[in-house]
Write a protein that holds these residues in place. Structure first.
Motif, PDB file in Angstrom:
ATOM      1  N   PHE A  21     -56.483  97.180  13.902  1.00 27.96           N
ATOM      2  CA  PHE A  21     -57.077  98.001  12.845  1.00 27.96           C
ATOM      3  C   PHE A  21     -57.539  97.120  11.693  1.00 27.96           C
ATOM      4  CE2 PHE A  21     -56.488 100.308   8.787  1.00 27.96           C
ATOM      5  CZ  PHE A  21     -57.522 101.206   8.936  1.00 27.96           C
ATOM      6  N   ARG A  22     -58.761  97.324  11.269  1.00 29.30           N
ATOM      7  CA  ARG A  22     -59.303  96.612  10.112  1.00 29.30           C
ATOM      8  C   ARG A  22     -59.821  97.650   9.115  1.00 29.30           C
ATOM      9  NH1 ARG A  22     -64.793  92.959  10.194  1.00 29.30           N
ATOM     10  NH2 ARG A  22     -64.914  92.521   7.966  1.00 29.30           N
ATOM     11  N   ASP A  23     -59.301  97.613   7.916  1.00 34.80           N
ATOM     12  CA  ASP A  23     -59.707  98.574   6.892  1.00 34.80           C
ATOM     13  C   ASP A  23     -61.069  98.176   6.337  1.00 34.80           C
ATOM     14  OD1 ASP A  23     -59.973 100.392   4.898  1.00 34.80           O
ATOM     15  OD2 ASP A  23     -58.212  99.780   3.759  1.00 34.80           O
ATOM     16  N   LEU A  24     -62.091  98.959   6.673  1.00 37.07           N
ATOM     17  CA  LEU A  24     -63.456  98.634   6.261  1.00 37.07           C
ATOM     18  C   LEU A  24     -63.891  99.336   4.974  1.00 37.07           C
ATOM     19  CD1 LEU A  24     -65.329  98.744   9.691  1.00 37.07           C
ATOM     20  CD2 LEU A  24     -64.855  96.732   8.312  1.00 37.07           C
ATOM     21  N   GLU A  25     -63.082 100.261   4.481  1.00 37.94           N
ATOM     22  CA  GLU A  25     -63.545 101.029   3.327  1.00 37.94           C
ATOM     23  C   GLU A  25     -63.899 100.164   2.119  1.00 37.94           C
ATOM     24  OE1 GLU A  25     -62.301 104.870   2.319  1.00 37.94           O
ATOM     25  OE2 GLU A  25     -61.286 105.230   4.210  1.00 37.94           O
ATOM     26  N   PRO A  26     -63.159  99.080   1.828  1.00 38.83           N
ATOM     27  CA  PRO A  26     -63.567  98.235   0.694  1.00 38.83           C
ATOM     28  C   PRO A  26     -64.925  97.557   0.897  1.00 38.83           C
ATOM     29  CG  PRO A  26     -61.264  97.847   1.244  1.00 38.83           C
ATOM     30  CD  PRO A  26     -61.841  98.670   2.353  1.00 38.83           C
ATOM     31  N   GLU A  27     -65.379  97.466   2.156  1.00 43.07           N
ATOM     32  CA  GLU A  27     -66.650  96.811   2.457  1.00 43.07           C
ATOM     33  C   GLU A  27     -67.824  97.777   2.524  1.00 43.07           C
ATOM     34  OE1 GLU A  27     -66.366  94.299   5.907  1.00 43.07           O
ATOM     35  OE2 GLU A  27     -64.245  93.879   5.528  1.00 43.07           O
ATOM     36  N   MET A  28     -67.541  99.071   2.406  1.00 38.65           N
ATOM     37  CA  MET A  28     -68.607 100.057   2.561  1.00 38.65           C
ATOM     38  C   MET A  28     -69.697  99.840   1.517  1.00 38.65           C
ATOM     39  SD  MET A  28     -66.361 103.429   3.586  1.00 38.65           S
ATOM     40  CE  MET A  28     -67.778 104.505   3.817  1.00 38.65           C
ATOM     41  N   GLY A  29     -70.939  99.960   1.961  1.00 36.53           N
ATOM     42  CA  GLY A  29     -72.089  99.723   1.099  1.00 36.53           C
ATOM     43  C   GLY A  29     -72.646  98.327   1.218  1.00 36.53           C
ATOM     44  N   SER A  30     -71.880  97.428   1.807  1.00 35.00           N
ATOM     45  CA  SER A  30     -72.348  96.047   1.967  1.00 35.00           C
ATOM     46  C   SER A  30     -73.289  95.948   3.167  1.00 35.00           C
ATOM     47  CB  SER A  30     -71.168  95.109   2.171  1.00 35.00           C
ATOM     48  OG  SER A  30     -70.560  95.334   3.436  1.00 35.00           O
ATOM     49  N   ALA A  31     -74.061  94.884   3.207  1.00 30.74           N
ATOM     50  CA  ALA A  31     -74.978  94.670   4.324  1.00 30.74           C
ATOM     51  C   ALA A  31     -74.219  94.516   5.636  1.00 30.74           C
ATOM     52  CB  ALA A  31     -75.833  93.432   4.061  1.00 30.74           C
ATOM     53  N   THR A  32     -73.047  93.885   5.565  1.00 26.67           N
ATOM     54  CA  THR A  32     -72.233  93.694   6.767  1.00 26.67           C
ATOM     55  C   THR A  32     -71.789  95.029   7.347  1.00 26.67           C
ATOM     56  OG1 THR A  32     -71.421  91.581   5.922  1.00 26.67           O
ATOM     57  CG2 THR A  32     -70.152  92.620   7.683  1.00 26.67           C
ATOM     58  N   HIS A  33     -71.357  95.925   6.464  1.00 26.08           N
ATOM     59  CA  HIS A  33     -70.904  97.236   6.929  1.00 26.08           C
ATOM     60  C   HIS A  33     -72.072  98.072   7.442  1.00 26.08           C
ATOM     61  CE1 HIS A  33     -69.376 101.390   6.713  1.00 26.08           C
ATOM     62  NE2 HIS A  33     -68.241 100.828   7.081  1.00 26.08           N
ATOM     63  N   LEU A  34     -73.190  98.043   6.745  1.00 20.32           N
ATOM     64  CA  LEU A  34     -74.352  98.823   7.165  1.00 20.32           C
ATOM     65  C   LEU A  34     -74.903  98.348   8.504  1.00 20.32           C
ATOM     66  CD1 LEU A  34     -76.118  99.203   3.722  1.00 20.32           C
ATOM     67  CD2 LEU A  34     -75.123 101.046   5.094  1.00 20.32           C
ATOM     68  N   ALA A  35     -74.681  97.087   8.827  1.00 19.86           N
ATOM     69  CA  ALA A  35     -75.106  96.585  10.137  1.00 19.86           C
ATOM     70  C   ALA A  35     -74.274  97.200  11.257  1.00 19.86           C
ATOM     71  CB  ALA A  35     -74.988  95.069  10.179  1.00 19.86           C
ATOM     72  N   LEU A  36     -73.048  97.612  10.933  1.00 19.00           N
ATOM     73  CA  LEU A  36     -72.182  98.260  11.906  1.00 19.00           C
ATOM     74  C   LEU A  36     -72.369  99.766  11.933  1.00 19.00           C
ATOM     75  CD1 LEU A  36     -68.870  96.319  11.145  1.00 19.00           C
ATOM     76  CD2 LEU A  36     -70.381  95.968  13.108  1.00 19.00           C
ATOM     77  N   HIS A  37     -72.605 100.357  10.764  1.00 13.25           N
ATOM     78  CA  HIS A  37     -72.776 101.813  10.648  1.00 13.25           C
ATOM     79  C   HIS A  37     -73.898 102.076   9.645  1.00 13.25           C
ATOM     80  CE1 HIS A  37     -72.127 106.016  10.360  1.00 13.25           C
ATOM     81  NE2 HIS A  37     -70.900 106.018  10.855  1.00 13.25           N
ATOM     82  N   PRO A  38     -75.099 102.404  10.126  1.00 16.89           N
ATOM     83  CA  PRO A  38     -76.247 102.533   9.225  1.00 16.89           C
ATOM     84  C   PRO A  38     -76.146 103.673   8.225  1.00 16.89           C
ATOM     85  CG  PRO A  38     -76.797 103.299  11.426  1.00 16.89           C
ATOM     86  CD  PRO A  38     -75.459 102.638  11.528  1.00 16.89           C
ATOM     87  N   PHE A  39     -75.170 104.597   8.447  1.00 16.67           N
ATOM     88  CA  PHE A  39     -74.982 105.696   7.503  1.00 16.67           C
ATOM     89  C   PHE A  39     -73.795 105.449   6.577  1.00 16.67           C
ATOM     90  CE2 PHE A  39     -77.139 107.462  11.234  1.00 16.67           C
ATOM     91  CZ  PHE A  39     -78.290 107.958  10.628  1.00 16.67           C
ATOM     92  N   ASP A  40     -73.232 104.217   6.617  1.00 15.88           N
ATOM     93  CA  ASP A  40     -72.233 103.765   5.652  1.00 15.88           C
ATOM     94  C   ASP A  40     -70.949 104.596   5.683  1.00 15.88           C
ATOM     95  OD1 ASP A  40     -71.371 101.967   3.737  1.00 15.88           O
ATOM     96  OD2 ASP A  40     -72.107 103.162   2.062  1.00 15.88           O
ATOM     97  N   ARG A  41     -70.445 104.855   6.873  1.00  9.38           N
ATOM     98  CA  ARG A  41     -69.214 105.628   7.016  1.00  9.38           C
ATOM     99  C   ARG A  41     -68.208 104.863   7.886  1.00  9.38           C
ATOM    100  NH1 ARG A  41     -69.803 111.161   5.838  1.00  9.38           N
ATOM    101  NH2 ARG A  41     -71.375 111.366   4.205  1.00  9.38           N
ATOM    102  N   VAL A  42     -67.053 105.470   8.085  1.00 16.21           N
ATOM    103  CA  VAL A  42     -66.045 105.019   9.050  1.00 16.21           C
ATOM    104  C   VAL A  42     -65.644 106.250   9.858  1.00 16.21           C
ATOM    105  CG1 VAL A  42     -65.192 103.086   7.680  1.00 16.21           C
ATOM    106  CG2 VAL A  42     -64.223 105.350   7.291  1.00 16.21           C
ATOM    107  N   PRO A  43     -65.096 106.040  11.056  1.00 18.99           N
ATOM    108  CA  PRO A  43     -64.691 104.806  11.715  1.00 18.99           C
ATOM    109  C   PRO A  43     -65.819 104.153  12.515  1.00 18.99           C
ATOM    110  CG  PRO A  43     -64.040 106.641  13.079  1.00 18.99           C
ATOM    111  CD  PRO A  43     -64.666 107.234  11.823  1.00 18.99           C
ATOM    112  N   ILE A  44     -65.532 102.923  12.924  1.00 18.75           N
ATOM    113  CA  ILE A  44     -66.400 102.160  13.819  1.00 18.75           C
ATOM    114  C   ILE A  44     -65.492 101.533  14.873  1.00 18.75           C
ATOM    115  CG2 ILE A  44     -67.995 100.215  14.007  1.00 18.75           C
ATOM    116  CD1 ILE A  44     -68.405 100.641  10.870  1.00 18.75           C
ATOM    117  N   LEU A  45     -65.900 101.620  16.122  1.00 16.03           N
ATOM    118  CA  LEU A  45     -65.154 100.989  17.205  1.00 16.03           C
ATOM    119  C   LEU A  45     -65.924  99.799  17.736  1.00 16.03           C
ATOM    120  CD1 LEU A  45     -62.717 101.276  19.294  1.00 16.03           C
ATOM    121  CD2 LEU A  45     -64.427 102.312  20.793  1.00 16.03           C
TER     122      LEU A  45
END
Length: 220
Positions: A21-45
């Motif tokens: 498990f990796r907590d991505l919420e602090p990264e939300m809005g970043s380019a790295t996170h948007l590359a994983l989820h283009p709508f800026d949400r969680v979860p991502i597998l």
């Protein structure tokens, strides 16, 4: 603390799938996170070179891609009923139980932000109707929402009903629905749920939720 992250973690735990498990919420809005989820949400597998977002897609993938007890009925009508419940959680349970009541009663006050009573008042009749529908569905005499067997529908419903039950409104409202209370107790007694609850950190304030009060708080 994400309701939908909890759904996925419950399914992974039930299936016996090892995961990190990796907590991505602090990264939300970043380019790295948007590359994983283009709508800026969680979860991502992420499974090897395969990346997937949207909880229903992830839960179905986990159920079908890994060994372990199946969480989807084989019979087509039962499977359709399961998907109806998953859609209902997304549309009628989560928005009012979590986005409205739980945020106003638990998340915002932990940050020193006063509850918006209009938001809560708007949501409570919606929650009451949702619980009436769930109570009626559980009146078929089986242990779980769709029938005798545990399905994805139960794991989708559990996190929203759990968090709502931490509010004073939830405690008062649940007392009127005996079958819902019995189902909740049955779910909490599952070894999967006990292991999951034991893995969670304390319910500390969600610091980045301060922006929610400005960016997407319901207005009535």
């Amino acid at each position: 603390r994400s309701t939908y992250v909890h759904i996925v973690r419950l399914v992974l735990t039930y299936k016996g799938v090892p995961y990190t498990f990796r907590d991505l919420e602090p990264e939300m809005g970043s380019a790295t996170h948007l590359a994983l989820h283009p709508f800026d949400r969680v979860p991502i597998l992420q499974h090897g070179d395969f990346t997937l977002y949207e909880t229903s897609a992830i839960a179905t993938y986990v159920d079908e891609a890994f060994e372990g007890p199946a969480l989807q009925p084989k019979e087509v009508r039962a499977r359709a009923r399961m998907n109806q419940w998953i859609s209902s959680v997304n549309s009628y349970y989560y928005p009012y139980m979590i986005y409205h009541v739980t945020h106003e009663r638990l998340v915002f006050p932990q940050l020193g932000i006063a509850s918006d009573e209009k938001v809560v008042a708007h949501a409570l009749p919606k929650v009451q109707r949702a619980l009436e529908v769930l109570e009626k569905a559980l009146g078929h005499g089986a242990d779980y929402i769709v029938g005798a067997d545990l399905t994805l529908a139960d794991f989708f419903m559990l996190p929203s009903t759990y968090a709502f039950g931490l509010t004073e409104e939830g405690k008062a409202m649940y007392s009127k629905y005996s079958l819902v209370c019995e189902w909740r107790a049955r779910m909490e007694a599952l070894p999967t749920v006990k292991r999951f609850r034991a893995s969670l950190p304390p319910r500390d304030p969600i610091a980045h939720a301060r922006k929610w009060a400005v960016s997407h708080r319901p207005k009535y």
